[in-house]
Scaffold this motif. Structure first.
Motif, PDB file in Angstrom:
ATOM      1  N   SER A  43       8.542  -2.529  -7.138  1.00 41.04           N
ATOM      2  CA  SER A  43       7.910  -3.835  -7.436  1.00 41.04           C
ATOM      3  C   SER A  43       7.661  -4.019  -8.932  1.00 41.04           C
ATOM      4  O   SER A  43       6.577  -4.422  -9.361  1.00 41.04           O
ATOM      5  CB  SER A  43       6.591  -3.979  -6.664  1.00 41.04           C
ATOM      6  OG  SER A  43       6.806  -3.910  -5.276  1.00 41.04           O
ATOM      7  N   GLU A  45       1.792   0.689   2.934  1.00 44.26           N
ATOM      8  CA  GLU A  45       1.485  -0.618   3.520  1.00 44.26           C
ATOM      9  C   GLU A  45       1.978  -1.749   2.625  1.00 44.26           C
ATOM     10  O   GLU A  45       2.544  -2.741   3.097  1.00 44.26           O
ATOM     11  CB  GLU A  45      -0.018  -0.742   3.763  1.00 44.26           C
ATOM     12  CG  GLU A  45      -0.581   0.192   4.827  1.00 44.26           C
ATOM     13  CD  GLU A  45      -0.960   1.543   4.251  1.00 44.26           C
ATOM     14  OE1 GLU A  45      -1.552   2.343   4.984  1.00 44.26           O
ATOM     15  OE2 GLU A  45      -0.651   1.791   3.065  1.00 44.26           O
ATOM     16  N   GLN A  46       1.753  -1.615   1.305  1.00 46.23           N
ATOM     17  CA  GLN A  46       2.215  -2.648   0.378  1.00 46.23           C
ATOM     18  C   GLN A  46       3.735  -2.755   0.365  1.00 46.23           C
ATOM     19  O   GLN A  46       4.286  -3.834   0.152  1.00 46.23           O
ATOM     20  CB  GLN A  46       1.702  -2.334  -1.037  1.00 46.23           C
ATOM     21  CG  GLN A  46       0.202  -2.514  -1.207  1.00 46.23           C
ATOM     22  CD  GLN A  46      -0.284  -2.008  -2.552  1.00 46.23           C
ATOM     23  OE1 GLN A  46       0.248  -1.041  -3.098  1.00 46.23           O
ATOM     24  NE2 GLN A  46      -1.303  -2.662  -3.098  1.00 46.23           N
ATOM     25  N   ALA A  47       4.410  -1.628   0.597  1.00 43.85           N
ATOM     26  CA  ALA A  47       5.876  -1.622   0.603  1.00 43.85           C
ATOM     27  C   ALA A  47       6.457  -1.994   1.958  1.00 43.85           C
ATOM     28  O   ALA A  47       7.679  -2.064   2.113  1.00 43.85           O
ATOM     29  CB  ALA A  47       6.378  -0.235   0.187  1.00 43.85           C
ATOM     30  N   GLY A  48       5.586  -2.207   2.955  1.00 34.05           N
ATOM     31  CA  GLY A  48       6.060  -2.571   4.281  1.00 34.05           C
ATOM     32  C   GLY A  48       6.595  -1.406   5.082  1.00 34.05           C
ATOM     33  O   GLY A  48       7.427  -1.597   5.987  1.00 34.05           O
ATOM     34  N   ARG A  95       1.256   3.903  -7.670  1.00 33.44           N
ATOM     35  CA  ARG A  95       0.386   2.728  -7.544  1.00 33.44           C
ATOM     36  C   ARG A  95       0.696   1.882  -6.304  1.00 33.44           C
ATOM     37  O   ARG A  95      -0.024   0.933  -6.008  1.00 33.44           O
ATOM     38  CB  ARG A  95       0.521   1.852  -8.786  1.00 33.44           C
ATOM     39  CG  ARG A  95       1.850   1.123  -8.886  1.00 33.44           C
ATOM     40  CD  ARG A  95       1.938   0.193 -10.060  1.00 33.44           C
ATOM     41  NE  ARG A  95       3.227  -0.495 -10.066  1.00 33.44           N
ATOM     42  CZ  ARG A  95       3.550  -1.451 -10.926  1.00 33.44           C
ATOM     43  NH1 ARG A  95       2.691  -1.828 -11.849  1.00 33.44           N
ATOM     44  NH2 ARG A  95       4.738  -2.027 -10.858  1.00 33.44           N
ATOM     45  N   ILE A  96       1.772   2.188  -5.581  1.00 32.57           N
ATOM     46  CA  ILE A  96       2.169   1.380  -4.423  1.00 32.57           C
ATOM     47  C   ILE A  96       1.911   2.173  -3.143  1.00 32.57           C
ATOM     48  O   ILE A  96       2.389   3.306  -3.003  1.00 32.57           O
ATOM     49  CB  ILE A  96       3.657   0.997  -4.502  1.00 32.57           C
ATOM     50  CG1 ILE A  96       3.954   0.221  -5.779  1.00 32.57           C
ATOM     51  CG2 ILE A  96       4.053   0.159  -3.288  1.00 32.57           C
ATOM     52  CD1 ILE A  96       5.417  -0.099  -5.973  1.00 32.57           C
ATOM     53  N   THR A  97       1.172   1.592  -2.225  1.00 32.45           N
ATOM     54  CA  THR A  97       0.938   2.246  -0.937  1.00 32.45           C
ATOM     55  C   THR A  97       2.069   1.908   0.029  1.00 32.45           C
ATOM     56  O   THR A  97       2.770   0.899  -0.147  1.00 32.45           O
ATOM     57  CB  THR A  97      -0.396   1.774  -0.334  1.00 32.45           C
ATOM     58  OG1 THR A  97      -0.294   0.369  -0.025  1.00 32.45           O
ATOM     59  CG2 THR A  97      -1.551   1.999  -1.300  1.00 32.45           C
ATOM     60  N   THR A 110      -1.629   8.981  -2.386  1.00 33.46           N
ATOM     61  CA  THR A 110      -2.013   7.632  -1.955  1.00 33.46           C
ATOM     62  C   THR A 110      -0.852   6.659  -2.121  1.00 33.46           C
ATOM     63  O   THR A 110      -0.772   5.659  -1.414  1.00 33.46           O
ATOM     64  CB  THR A 110      -3.212   7.134  -2.776  1.00 33.46           C
ATOM     65  OG1 THR A 110      -2.883   7.198  -4.174  1.00 33.46           O
ATOM     66  CG2 THR A 110      -4.439   7.987  -2.519  1.00 33.46           C
ATOM     67  N   GLY A 111       0.031   6.950  -3.063  1.00 41.43           N
ATOM     68  CA  GLY A 111       1.173   6.077  -3.291  1.00 41.43           C
ATOM     69  C   GLY A 111       2.361   6.475  -2.438  1.00 41.43           C
ATOM     70  O   GLY A 111       2.228   7.142  -1.413  1.00 41.43           O
TER      71      GLY A 111
END
Length: 297
Positions: A82, A26-29, A22-24, A40-41
């Motif tokens: 997260s 980009e979301q993880a920096g 569920r985490i991309t 995708t994750g």
């Protein structure tokens, strides 16, 4: 012949994979290189990088191969993925269960209602009921039973001799979406709580039987179960459409009983001078109205 994975191992594997998916990046920096990512994750190596552990070690964990895992490693994983409070607690419980031999002793039955709890229920002016970890309603006061009348009616018609079960009503009764105004949230919360309980005690046969029954009979339950979401269900507001008094918007508190592990006291209340308070008063007056046989309706 390879041994069959334990319920705790399966839960751990599916939970970690679902949180990673569920985490991309980009979301993880993290930087993204190339346009041909198969997922995708996050990849396993990206989770390992964020958690500060080796890829081999994380891969073993995601496969459910658990040895001695330090709290700092699990904290690193929780940060990398997260995880919120409920998810972090769930991860710790799953790792503990996966690394602990299956208990020989069966857990104690959780359907016993202590007389003092029933007395407390009867003395409450608000609707209240007692349930266990698999959503069996073990006891209630008169107003609680009247408020949840559709659930009691479903149980009497389909599972006579067994306690009313809210989860079974939610996923197997066609009238549930009408009774629970926010039905999708209620269904999602129900499955998320069952996931927490399955992580807490993966060898609870009664709980496993309920999950198996709902998985077999409800496509919606199977879809929500596969999402691997976990969530605490401690307090909030619930909207009901009662067949007798109409719409009710009630606040609830779920109180765990330390003396009775797995049991929770759910108490509903309405804001003062509200439509819901008037509807509850009307419902309470009907519970005191004698029926033809002289017993309160």
């Amino acid at each position: 012949m390879p041994s069959r994975p334990s319920p705790a191992t399966t839960e751990l594997r599916e939970f970690l994979a679902s949180r990673r998916a569920r985490i991309t990046p980009e979301q993880a920096g993290l930087p993204v290189y190339g346009a041909n990512r198969r997922v995708t994750g996050l990849r396993r190596e990206e989770v390992a990088l964020l958690a500060g552990i080796s890829v081999e070690y994380y891969t073993r964990l995601e496969r459910g191969i658990v040895g001695s895992v330090s709290e700092s490693v699990l904290d690193g994983l929780a940060h990398a993925l997260s995880l919120d409070e409920a998810e972090r607690d769930h991860l710790f419980r799953l790792v503990h269960s996966a690394s602990t031999p299956r208990p020989r002793k069966k857990p104690a039955a959780r359907r016993r209602v202590r007389p003092t709890i029933q007395r407390l229920l009867d003395q409450l002016a608000s609707p209240a009921y007692l349930r266990n970890q698999r959503f069996d309603i073990l006891a209630s006061n008169d107003l609680g039973r009247a408020l949840y009348a559709p659930i009691y009616e479903y149980a009497e018609a389909h599972t006579p001799g067994q306690p009313p079960n809210t989860a079974r009503f939610i996923f197997l009764d066609r009238s549930a979406p009408e009774f629970f105004v926010d039905y999708e949230k209620v269904a999602d919360d129900c499955v998320a709580f069952l996931h927490i309980e399955a992580g807490r005690d993966p060898y609870d046969k009664d709980l496993s039987d309920l999950i198996g029954e709902l998985s077999t009979r409800s496509e919606e339950f199977r879809r929500l179960w596969a999402a691997q979401d976990v969530r605490y269900h401690r307090s909030g507001r619930k909207r009901l459409h009662h067949p007798l008094v109409g719409d009710l918007e009630l606040d609830y508190e779920a109180l765990e009983l330390p003396g009775d592990p797995g049991q929770r006291l759910n108490v509903y209340s309405a804001p003062p001078d509200s439509d819901a308070e008037r509807a509850l008063s009307l419902l309470a007056s009907w519970t005191l109205t004698p029926s033809d046989d002289g017993v309160p309706a």
